[in-house]
Scaffold this motif. Structure first.
Motif, PDB file in Angstrom:
ATOM      1  N   CYS A  40       0.815  -1.222   0.000  1.00  0.00           N
ATOM      2  CA  CYS A  40       0.000   0.000   0.000  1.00  0.00           C
ATOM      3  C   CYS A  40       0.847   1.271   0.000  1.00  0.00           C
ATOM      4  O   CYS A  40       0.544   2.218  -0.715  1.00  0.00           O
ATOM      5  N   GLY A  47       3.231   6.277  -0.204  1.00  0.00           N
ATOM      6  CA  GLY A  47       1.800   6.064  -0.404  1.00  0.00           C
ATOM      7  C   GLY A  47       1.443   5.661  -1.815  1.00  0.00           C
ATOM      8  O   GLY A  47       0.298   5.791  -2.240  1.00  0.00           O
ATOM      9  N   ASP A  48       2.433   5.151  -2.550  1.00  0.00           N
ATOM     10  CA  ASP A  48       2.232   4.833  -3.966  1.00  0.00           C
ATOM     11  C   ASP A  48       2.482   3.357  -4.281  1.00  0.00           C
ATOM     12  O   ASP A  48       2.986   3.019  -5.347  1.00  0.00           O
ATOM     13  N   ALA A  52      -2.259   0.812  -3.971  1.00  0.00           N
ATOM     14  CA  ALA A  52      -2.754   2.153  -3.627  1.00  0.00           C
ATOM     15  C   ALA A  52      -3.887   2.617  -4.531  1.00  0.00           C
ATOM     16  O   ALA A  52      -4.873   3.186  -4.056  1.00  0.00           O
ATOM     17  N   SER A  53      -3.778   2.375  -5.800  1.00  0.00           N
ATOM     18  CA  SER A  53      -4.803   2.864  -6.737  1.00  0.00           C
ATOM     19  C   SER A  53      -6.124   2.116  -6.616  1.00  0.00           C
ATOM     20  O   SER A  53      -7.145   2.590  -7.092  1.00  0.00           O
ATOM     21  N   LYS A  57      -9.259   5.246  -0.205  1.00  0.00           N
ATOM     22  CA  LYS A  57      -8.482   6.393   0.285  1.00  0.00           C
ATOM     23  C   LYS A  57      -7.009   6.106   0.058  1.00  0.00           C
ATOM     24  O   LYS A  57      -6.523   5.026   0.378  1.00  0.00           O
ATOM     25  N   LYS A  58      -6.319   7.070  -0.509  1.00  0.00           N
ATOM     26  CA  LYS A  58      -4.885   6.907  -0.791  1.00  0.00           C
ATOM     27  C   LYS A  58      -4.124   6.672   0.508  1.00  0.00           C
ATOM     28  O   LYS A  58      -4.333   7.372   1.499  1.00  0.00           O
ATOM     29  N   ASN A  61       1.512   9.108   3.065  1.00  0.00           N
ATOM     30  CA  ASN A  61       2.921   9.285   2.749  1.00  0.00           C
ATOM     31  C   ASN A  61       3.643   9.204   4.099  1.00  0.00           C
ATOM     32  O   ASN A  61       3.622  10.146   4.884  1.00  0.00           O
TER      33      ASN A  61
END
Length: 112
Positions: A40, A47-48, A52-53, A57-58, A61
């Motif tokens: 995640c 946060g990428d 994640a996508s 909710k993202k 970071n």
């Protein structure tokens, strides 16, 4: 001046003892992060991650949070362990220990 010497010695002792007790295991942090967090939060904690996508909710970071003067690591550790399910962060208590969370933070700081 004589009153200051015990204070200075006390502060030096506290500082030294805090550093010793704050030893972190970066290897453990790397292993725990890669196993439990990377999907995640991504390779560097931005946060990428690959999942994640797909999330509502993202993911946070983590690097930004670790560098914030407003969020102590103690609070971040609690969030990791207790989770924020309403925001998509699962609770990791029982899988990760408090020490693991601090090791993860040390690992992330070491790769920045």
């Amino acid at each position: 001046m004589k009153k200051m010497i015990p204070l200075i010695i006390s502060l030096a002792f506290i500082s030294t003892s805090t550093q010793v007790s704050a030893a972190r295991d970066i290897q453990n942090g790397a292993q725990k992060y890669q196993t439990n967090c990377l999907v995640c939060h991504g390779v560097k904690g931005l946060g990428d991650g690959p999942a994640a996508s797909t999330l509502a909710k993202k993911p946070s970071n983590l690097v930004k949070k670790l560098n914030s003067i407003f969020i102590p690591k103690m609070m971040l550790s609690k969030i990791v362990l207790k989770g924020k399910v309403d925001q998509g962060m699962p609770a990791w208590e029982g899988i990760l220990s408090k020490q693991d969370t601090y090791d993860i933070f040390a690992y992330l700081e070491s790769i920045q």
